[in-house]
Design an enzyme around this catalytic site. Structure first.
Site: not given
Ligand SMILES: NC(=O)c1ccc[n+]([C@@H]2O[C@H](COP(=O)([O-])OP(=O)(O)OC[C@H]3O[C@@H](n4cnc5c(N)ncnc54)[C@H](O)[C@@H]3O)[C@@H](O)[C@H]2O)c1
Length: 434
Positions: A271
């Site tokens: 992030c």
């Molecule tokens: N990790 C954090 O602490 C956090 C906190 C707040 C916001 N965010 C935001 O949340 C969002 C997701 O982050 P995350 O950390 O969960 O990411 P992540 O990489 O842990 O998870 C994303 C998931 O999406 C899947 N994916 C990718 N493309 C796809 C598709 N076309 N269809 C279905 N699934 C698909 C991946 O396989 C993965 O399992 C981002 O925008 C991030 O900025 C993350």
């Protein structure tokens, strides 16, 4: 249709599809399941889906018992996007990284939306949770729904609700972190608030999806800028032989108007190093520069090289060069007590050391093997820490201060210990603050 949607949420007959079962989507799925909803988890990674269906977690801080309980409750993970039609609500939690020009890469969101929308049916709610620039929901999602024949606010509901997950933070859970929600229309907002009210203690409605998108960016920019500020202060304090951590602790006794941020070896995680540049990119469309964001980025990005400079000076004082020295990096996850390596500054520290000719190893109780990363490669396993092992290194570099490290052992047995986290405050002739 909105009343039908709200009714189904209220009597918990609504099916919730969560797309992207990562650090954000998985805990959210588990929360909906815990509250009695049938949850369908969608991901493109069949490996993850199979593991979750077997009741196993693949994220260290999420226990398998929680996944198994959700499976009992009817949670099912799949890669079959045709099943979107079964859902009442569809929540998108896919990655939003930067491309190599440090511009927003919305390809995951767009790919997902293009797989989801053809399978949508009337009466559903579509929510984006991924962090992104103001206008994404309105400019990228809404036109695609309309092109598929939906009337947003009438036969489908479109909302944006940013995730505020803080992995590893034991003081908050998905349900106790207030959730901001903005809708494309009043009916969309009402539907979105009803959905999150069912699982989150406090939902904060805002007037538009754009406001909700920008709220998330403000939160992360606030953090990035303040970390940049304390990192700059750290360099100045170091030159003046002042301990920045003592200064921060003293300043934090002010009961108003000051929030403590901690300096470190650089920014990490999915992030804080990334999200601010989503706003920078969008602001250019309006002829505006985001100077605080750029400046904080500049300071934060310079920290790994500054830390290695301190390490090189300390070796030099001992008549050693970085080239040929054995250096052990402690903690390679981007923050303490988690196994998440994304954007970890430790990896950059290791790369600078390797490029300068050091023999690099690492120890991290949360990361037993150096994982496969797109742009980084180390064929290494975590080293077990003992007095003899520590003594065999020329320098030990504390990059991420996991609670599982034995700090007395480190302090007593490391010939030279570079502390980038202010963890070994009492000091000693073998300790260098960096
Ligand atoms: N990790 C954090 O602490 C956090 C906190 C707040 C916001 N965010 C935001 O949340 C969002 C997701 O982050 P995350 O950390 O969960 O990411 P992540 O990489 O842990 O998870 C994303 C998931 O999406 C899947 N994916 C990718 N493309 C796809 C598709 N076309 N269809 C279905 N699934 C698909 C991946 O396989 C993965 O399992 C981002 O925008 C991030 O900025 C993350």
């Amino acid at each position: 249709m909105k009343d039908r949607f709200v009714g189904r949420v209220e009597d918990k007959s609504a099916v919730v599809a969560v797309v992207g079962l990562g650090y954000v989507g998985l805990p959210l799925s588990l929360r909906f399941a815990e509250m009695g909803f049938k949850v369908l988890g969608l991901d493109i990674d069949q490996g993850k889906a199979s593991k979750l269906n077997g009741g196993l977690s693949y994220i260290e801080h999420i226990p398998s018992s929680a996944v198994a309980a959700a499976v009992q409750q009817g949670f099912e993970a799949t890669t079959d996007f045709l099943r979107i039609a079964e859902a009442d609500a569809i929540i998108l939690c896919v990655p939003t990284p930067l491309n190599k020009h440090r511009e927003p890469d919305l390809s995951f969101v767009i790919d997902t939306v293009e797989q989801v929308i053809p399978n949508m049916v009337a009466g559903q709610l579509l929510c984006l949770e991924s962090t992104t620039y103001p206008g994404t929901t309105e400019e990228e999602l809404k036109p695609r729904l309309e092109a598929a024949g939906f009337k947003v606010g009438e036969d489908c509901f479109l909302v944006y609700s940013p995730e505020r997950e803080d992995p590893g933070n034991i003081n908050f859970t998905t349900s106790t972190i207030p959730k901001v929600c903005g809708g494309e229309t009043a009916a969309c907002l009402e539907a979105g608030v009803a959905l999150y009210d069912a699982v989150i203690d406090s939902v904060v409605p805002v007037s538009s999806t754009k406001v909700a998108e920008m709220t998330k960016l403000l939160e992360n920019i606030h953090r990035a800028v303040n970390i940049g500020l304390v990192n700059e202060m750290k360099v100045v304090a170091d030159a003046m032989d002042v301990d920045i951590h003592e200064v921060i602790d003293a300043a934090a006794t002010k009961p108003f108007g000051f929030t403590a941020f901690k300096p470190g070896p650089g920014l990490g995680g999915h992030c804080i190093p990334i999200d601010p540049f989503y706003l920078t990119w969008k602001a250019r469309e309006y002829g505006l520069n985001t100077r605080f964001i750029e400046l904080a980025g500049e300071v934060n990005v310079s920290m790994p090289a500054w830390v290695i400079g301190k390490l090189a000076d300390a070796l030099n004082d001992r008549c050693k060069s970085v080239r040929g020295s054995k250096v052990l990096v402690l903690g390679i996850a981007y923050k303490k007590n988690v196994d998440d390596m994304r954007e970890s500054p430790s990896v950059e520290l290791m790369e600078i050391l390797r490029d300068k000719g050091a023999e690099v190893s690492y120890s991290d109780p949360h990361v037993p093997v150096f994982p496969k990363m797109r742009e980084h490669y180390f064929d290494l396993k975590s080293v077990d820490l003992t007095a003899d092992v520590l003594k065999s290194y020329d320098a030990v570099l504390l990059a991420t201060d996991h609670d599982k490290f034995d700090y007395d052992l480190l302090q007593n047995e490391s010939p030279l210990l570079i502390d980038t986290r202010g963890r070994l405050r009492s000091g000693g002739s073998n300790i260098v603050k960096a």
